[in-house]
Design a protein around this motif. Structure first.
Motif, short mmCIF file in Angstrom:
data_model
loop_
_atom_site.label_atom_id
_atom_site.label_comp_id
_atom_site.label_asym_id
_atom_site.label_seq_id
_atom_site.Cartn_x
_atom_site.Cartn_y
_atom_site.Cartn_z
N ILE B 359 0.84 -1.21 0.00
CA ILE B 359 0.00 0.00 0.00
C ILE B 359 0.87 1.25 0.00
N VAL B 360 1.88 1.22 0.88
CA VAL B 360 2.75 2.39 1.00
C VAL B 360 3.49 2.66 -0.31
N THR B 361 3.88 1.59 -0.99
CA THR B 361 4.58 1.76 -2.26
C THR B 361 3.68 2.45 -3.29
N VAL B 362 2.46 1.96 -3.39
CA VAL B 362 1.55 2.55 -4.37
C VAL B 362 1.27 4.03 -4.03
N LEU B 363 1.00 4.29 -2.74
CA LEU B 363 0.74 5.68 -2.34
C LEU B 363 1.93 6.58 -2.66
N ASN B 364 3.12 6.04 -2.40
CA ASN B 364 4.32 6.82 -2.66
C ASN B 364 4.45 7.20 -4.12
N ILE B 365 4.14 6.25 -4.99
CA ILE B 365 4.26 6.54 -6.42
C ILE B 365 3.29 7.66 -6.78
N ILE B 366 2.07 7.58 -6.25
CA ILE B 366 1.07 8.58 -6.62
C ILE B 366 1.44 9.97 -6.09
N ILE B 367 1.80 10.04 -4.81
CA ILE B 367 2.06 11.39 -4.28
C ILE B 367 3.51 11.83 -4.51
N GLY B 368 4.38 10.87 -4.79
CA GLY B 368 5.80 11.22 -4.91
C GLY B 368 6.20 11.72 -6.28
N LEU B 369 5.49 11.27 -7.33
CA LEU B 369 5.88 11.65 -8.68
C LEU B 369 5.85 13.16 -8.91
N PRO B 370 4.71 13.82 -8.64
CA PRO B 370 4.71 15.27 -8.86
C PRO B 370 5.77 15.96 -8.00
N ALA B 371 5.97 15.45 -6.78
CA ALA B 371 6.97 16.06 -5.90
C ALA B 371 8.36 15.94 -6.52
N ALA B 372 8.64 14.77 -7.09
CA ALA B 372 9.96 14.56 -7.71
C ALA B 372 10.15 15.53 -8.87
N ILE B 373 9.08 15.74 -9.62
CA ILE B 373 9.20 16.65 -10.78
C ILE B 373 9.39 18.09 -10.30
N ILE B 374 8.71 18.44 -9.22
CA ILE B 374 8.91 19.80 -8.67
C ILE B 374 10.38 20.01 -8.34
N ILE B 375 10.99 19.00 -7.71
CA ILE B 375 12.39 19.15 -7.31
C ILE B 375 13.31 19.16 -8.52
N ALA B 376 13.08 18.21 -9.42
CA ALA B 376 14.01 18.08 -10.54
C ALA B 376 13.91 19.25 -11.50
N ARG B 377 12.73 19.83 -11.62
CA ARG B 377 12.55 20.86 -12.63
C ARG B 377 12.24 22.23 -12.03
N ASN B 378 12.48 22.36 -10.73
CA ASN B 378 12.26 23.66 -10.06
C ASN B 378 10.89 24.25 -10.35
N LYS B 379 9.86 23.40 -10.27
CA LYS B 379 8.54 23.86 -10.67
C LYS B 379 7.96 24.88 -9.70
N ALA B 380 8.52 24.92 -8.49
CA ALA B 380 7.96 25.86 -7.53
C ALA B 380 8.87 27.10 -7.41
N GLY B 381 9.61 27.38 -8.45
CA GLY B 381 10.57 28.47 -8.37
C GLY B 381 11.86 27.91 -7.80
N LYS B 382 12.99 28.50 -8.17
CA LYS B 382 14.26 27.90 -7.82
C LYS B 382 14.46 27.81 -6.31
N PHE B 383 14.14 28.90 -5.62
CA PHE B 383 14.38 28.94 -4.20
C PHE B 383 13.46 27.98 -3.44
N MET B 384 12.17 28.09 -3.73
CA MET B 384 11.20 27.25 -3.03
C MET B 384 11.46 25.78 -3.33
N SER B 385 11.83 25.48 -4.57
CA SER B 385 12.06 24.08 -4.92
C SER B 385 13.25 23.52 -4.17
N SER B 386 14.28 24.36 -3.96
CA SER B 386 15.44 23.78 -3.28
C SER B 386 15.16 23.65 -1.78
N ILE B 387 14.32 24.52 -1.25
CA ILE B 387 13.88 24.34 0.14
C ILE B 387 13.09 23.04 0.27
#
Ligand code: ATP
Ligand code: MG
Lengths: 368, 552
Positions: B359-387
């Motif tokens: 269950i945890v694995t599936v949940l992680n994939i769902i909620i973790g993917l957008p988060a990973a993209i935010i970090i990798a592509r600075n989607k929340a602005g450079k500063f906020m993304s690195s925080i």
């Protein structure tokens, strides 16, 4: 300073033979180029000389000393990498004095050496910058300075200008050559750009598929290529297929081209009936209005014209369907037009004849 | 039908509102489920701290235990770097074809649930059939030394994995340049390779540190009377949870608060100061360094590291398998297979562990993917993304039992959540960084040019993800998912903290070993043996997956 000699040198990677039984001498203080198409083994040969990889067989001598078992740090070579390989965690200045430092010099000696070489490469600004912050031209200078500061006697450059734009490249290539000459270094320059090799080298070795085809001065290679590939790779050539039908009284051979046109060519050493390739430099062909029918005159239609500034380049489809290229000085007047029928004169004195390659002409000309 | 749906979704994805909603919900979920509960919970029971403060002896015991946690974690992380880097070097650079087997073996201690690993080490170092049989007495008895050995063992693979990856990515050209400039191999390594790889070393150190600080189950097994922070919290629970709940709450909140603050403090210090730390190129001693570079020196280094690996890490980790084999011809084995007596609990707990893990694995994939993209592509602005990038790592360094305590308080104080949900939430918080980090790294490796090219060719944002990002990262996704799964299955501390009703496999194993439930040596060995066996199967899958990725 040293002479470099490799004898029967071979390097295999699995079943790929990257360097195939190469024997070559690079003279003391010579500025030498290894020229060849991508994948022909230039980098491998250079790495072997630097000691970065070990040969499968054969010997390498630097200044009379067999160096097969000498590690790279003791060969006194400076290697300038295609991507420069400047250490990203050190400033330009620290990159330059890295060599003296790892050789155990104290800070004062290292600083002296550093300033000396920076003087030579004319680099005085932005020494505190990190490599990521430098322009290509500056990185290039730092890379050369770093190699010199380490006391290199032999400068090995692997496509060291490849990353620079054309203009900077043209300037820097002469500077490096001049510096190597002033410092009495031996230089080996790897490139796949024949005009670069021609412009700066004392001598050039043309490589193909791990082998050296021909070694000579740029003029020798241009005027007397001894293989179809060299004639093709150095400068530009027209190639026409045919077979020998006989000799004339001057000792020249008569070649029958495709569809029966007969032309006369220098070199008598082919026997009757042998298949040959006739090669001619584009600037030796004569295309003019009013050329008369006659010996070595063929005809065709102008298919394309390219204006190259000082010269004009005509691509002409001959009546036997083969293409030839002719290049004329722009100022000679008398221009042709696309679609125009024209005669092309092939002067006998500029002809070169090669035996027809066993693997076919196309394969012989391929740069792969 | 599905085509219609994807088409609609594709279209939706190019609307700014949709993008905004997806990324915003990823951030909101992160804060509300992952980040805040494990930290904020303790403040809800802050008042109870007074009860422990009235008892200086207990305060001192807590502080001593916490100090032990950090001393052990920092020492172990340092030792792991010292042993792990030569090992990684050997694996990444060596030419021997046996190395790929060693490479696989190096992952074993990571994959085996730590409780089983702890029991294996216990048998090996201080059991009567282990090395003690050779020396006639138990050479390492339970206590701090065994805890150190244990932590060294299970965090070693983390360091090796990170460093092998870094070495494989590293441009050897730098080292070659250094050689031609006159540096002997050792000098080149010291002055060029290591400084360039410093970020990888820092993250390897942090991971090893985090694993050590966080571990509970196995530490309880080998600690004896020794206490570190996690063991202290667990001991307090058995001591006071029923008899004096106020004191129990106070002590637990007190210990958790210090553990969390100091861990996060150390983590942030290392992250911020590590990269600034300059290793100055001091004077080189060409002669000495040359000697260190000789083939013989290199060979003896390799021999030593392999000996350390086999004797100190691999053999003790797998030792329990021997005892498990001994159990096969006995009635214990038949009991186990038929699930009679205590074994019915075992299989149930295993089912629970793998169920929660899934269950945890599936949940992680769902909620973790957008988060990973935010970090990798600075989607929340450079500063906020690195925080955001920094904060995502926090659950990693928070000791899991403290995290569980805080998270449990947070959710139960306002809602009466069932234990199962609490368990899932706790495991989700602990495993979240693993998936997001590995996905973010994978997305970062894809050049943005490629995504842009696909956009210019007419793909909508979701289409870009489906056609470019997903195919290029699916193996990282799988290996990230497997990491989450194994981490969840092996987690003990947080499980102990959030529930006393539900028993996952490692918790049950702790109870058996501690004789809370009367289980024989053979029972325990066999139970650990099964866990090791299943881990092997997972490792095999992992290898197949990662092996395929390399061919890309
Ligand atoms: N480390 C290696 N392992 C396997 N094959 C290699 C290795 N290095 C080079 N080769 C192969 O050896 C051949 C020669 O390569 P080399 O790099 O010397 O070519 P090159 O002439 O420098 O080409 P380019 O102009 O593209 O740099 C190529 O077929 C290449 O694939
Ligand atoms: Mg090359």
């Amino acid at each position: 300073m040293p002479e470099v000699r490799v004898v029967n040198l071979t390097k295999k990677f699995g079943n790929i033979t990257a360097v195939d039984n190469v024997t070559l001498t690079i003279r003391d203080q010579e500025y030498f180029s290894l020229l060849g198409p991508s994948g022909c083994g230039k980098t491998t040969l250079l790495r072997l000389i630097a000691g970065l990889i070990e040969p499968t067989s054969g010997e390498i001598y630097i200044g009379d000393k067999l160096v097969n078992d000498v590690p790279p740090e003791d060969r006194d070579v400076g290697f300038v990498f295609q991507t420069f390989a400047l250490f990203p965690h050190m400033t330009a200045w620290n990159n330059v004095i890295y060599g003296p430092k790892v050789k155990g010099f104290d800070m004062k000696q290292a600083t002296t050496v550093g300033h000396e070489v920076l003087e030579m490469v004319k680099l005085h600004e932005r020494l505190d910058a990190y490599p990521g912050e430098l322009s290509g031209g500056m990185m290039q200078r730092v890379a050369v300075a770093r190699a010199l500061a380490a006391g290199a006697q032999l400068l090995l450059m692997d496509e060291a200008l490849g990353q620079l734009d054309a203009k900077v490249r043209n300037e820097i290539r002469y500077e490096i050559r001049k510096m190597a000459k002033d410092l009495k270094l031996t230089g080996i320059h790897v490139t796949h750009d024949q005009s670069e090799a021609m412009a700066i080298s004392d001598r050039i070795a043309v490589m193909r598929k791990g082998k050296i085809l021909q070694v000579g001065t740029p003029q020798e290679l241009y005027m007397n290529p001894d293989s179809i590939f060299v004639a093709h790779f150095i400068g530009e050539s027209n190639f026409l297929e045919g077979y020998v039908t006989g000799k004339n009284k001057e000792g020249n051979i008569i070649i029958e081209l495709r569809e029966g046109t007969k032309v006369e060519a220098l070199n008598g050493s082919f026997s009757e009936g042998s298949n040959v390739v006739l090669s001619m430099r584009p600037e030796t062909l004569i295309v003019e209005h009013g050329l008369q029918e006659g010996q070595n005159v063929v005809s065709g239609v102008v298919e394309r014209i390219t204006f190259e500034g000082s010269s004009i380049r005509y691509e002409i489809r001959l009546d036997n369907d083969e293409m030839v290229i002719a290049i004329k000085p722009t100022l000679s007047g008398d221009w042709l037009e696309v679609g125009e029928r024209t005669k092309v004169f092939l002067p006998v004195e500029y002809t070169r004849v090669f035996p027809y390659p066993e693997t076919g002409l196309k394969e012989e000309l391929s740069v792969a | 039908m599905t085509e219609r749906i994807t088409e609609t979704l594709d279209k939706l994805s190019s609307r700014n509102v949709v993008k905004y909603v997806v990324y915003a919900s990823a951030i909101i979920i992160f804060f509300s489920l992952i980040f805040i509960p494990p930290i904020a919970g303790i403040f809800l029971k802050w008042d109870n701290i007074q009860f422990i403060l009235e008892q200086p002896a207990l305060v001192n015991r807590a502080l001593g235990a916490i100090q032990n946690s950090f001393i052990i974690a920092l020492t172990v992380a340092a030792l792991d770097l010292i042993a792990g880097i030569p090992m990684a070097w050997l694996i990444a650079r060596g030419k021997n074809r046996w190395l790929s087997i060693i490479d696989t073996l190096a992952d074993i201690p990571f994959i085996i649930p730590t409780t089983a690993l702890g029991y294996s080490l216990l048998l090996f170092w201080s059991g009567s059939g282990g090395v003690s049989a050779l020396f006639g007495e138990s050479i390492v008895s339970t206590g701090w030394l065994l805890v150190m050995l244990l932590h060294f063992t299970f965090s070693f693979p983390v360091v090796v994995r990170v460093m092998v990856g870094a070495l494989l990515d590293y441009k050897v050209e730098f080292e070659r340049a250094s050689r031609t400039l006159g540096a002997a191999p050792f000098t080149a390594m010291r002055t060029v390779t290591f400084p360039v790889l410093r970020p990888a070393m820092i993250s390897a150190f942090i991971l090893a540190f985090a694993r050590s600080v966080s571990e509970t189950g196995a530490t309880i097994v080998v600690a004896g009377v020794f206490e570190n922070g996690s063991v202290f919290i667990q001991n307090i629970k058995t001591q006071f949870a029923v008899s004096n709940p106020a004191l129990y709450n106070g002590a637990v909140v007190f210990a958790s608060f210090i553990l969390i603050t100091v861990s996060v403090g150390i983590f942030i210090t290392i992250r911020l100061l590590g990269p600034k730390l300059k290793l100055p190129l001091k004077r080189v001693r060409p002669q000495t360094e040359r000697k260190l570079s000789y083939k013989t020196a290199e060979r003896s280094r390799n021999t030593v590291i392999l000996a350390v690996f086999f004797a100190l890490i691999l053999l003790p980790s797998l030792f329990v398998a021997l005892s498990a084999f001994e159990a096969i011809p006995t009635p214990t084995f038949t009991n186990a297979i038929s699930g009679s007596g205590i074994w019915s609990d075992y299989w149930q707990s295993l089912l629970l562990s793998y169920g929660v893990g899934g269950i945890v694995t599936v949940l992680n994939i769902i909620i973790g993917l957008p988060a990973a993209i935010i970090i990798a592509r600075n989607k929340a602005g450079k500063f906020m993304s690195s925080i955001f990038d920094l904060l995502v790592n926090v659950p990693l360094v928070v000791p899991s039992i403290a995290l569980g305590v805080s998270l449990g308080i947070f959710w139960t104080s306002s809602l009466a959540l069932p234990d199962f949900i609490l368990l899932v939430l706790a495991h989700l918080a602990i495993t979240y960084p693993y998936f997001v980090r590995s996905m973010a790294a994978a997305v970062e490796r894809i050049s943005p040019d490629m995504e842009e090219a696909s956009r210019t060719l007419g793909a909508k944002p979701l289409g870009v993800f489906r056609t470019i990002v997903f195919p290029l990262t699916k193996y990282s996704m799988l290996s990230g998912a497997i990491m989450v799964f194994t981490r969840s299955v092996s987690e003990t501390g947080a499980t102990l903290a959030v529930t006393s009703k539900l028993q996952t496999a490692p918790v049950l194993l702790v109870n058996w070993i501690k004789q809370v439930v009367p289980a024989s040596q053979l029972d325990i060995a066999l139970a650990s043996g099964f866990l090791v066996l299943f881990s092997f199967i997972i490792l095999l899958i992992l290898r197949l997956v990662v092996g395929r990725e390399e061919k890309y």
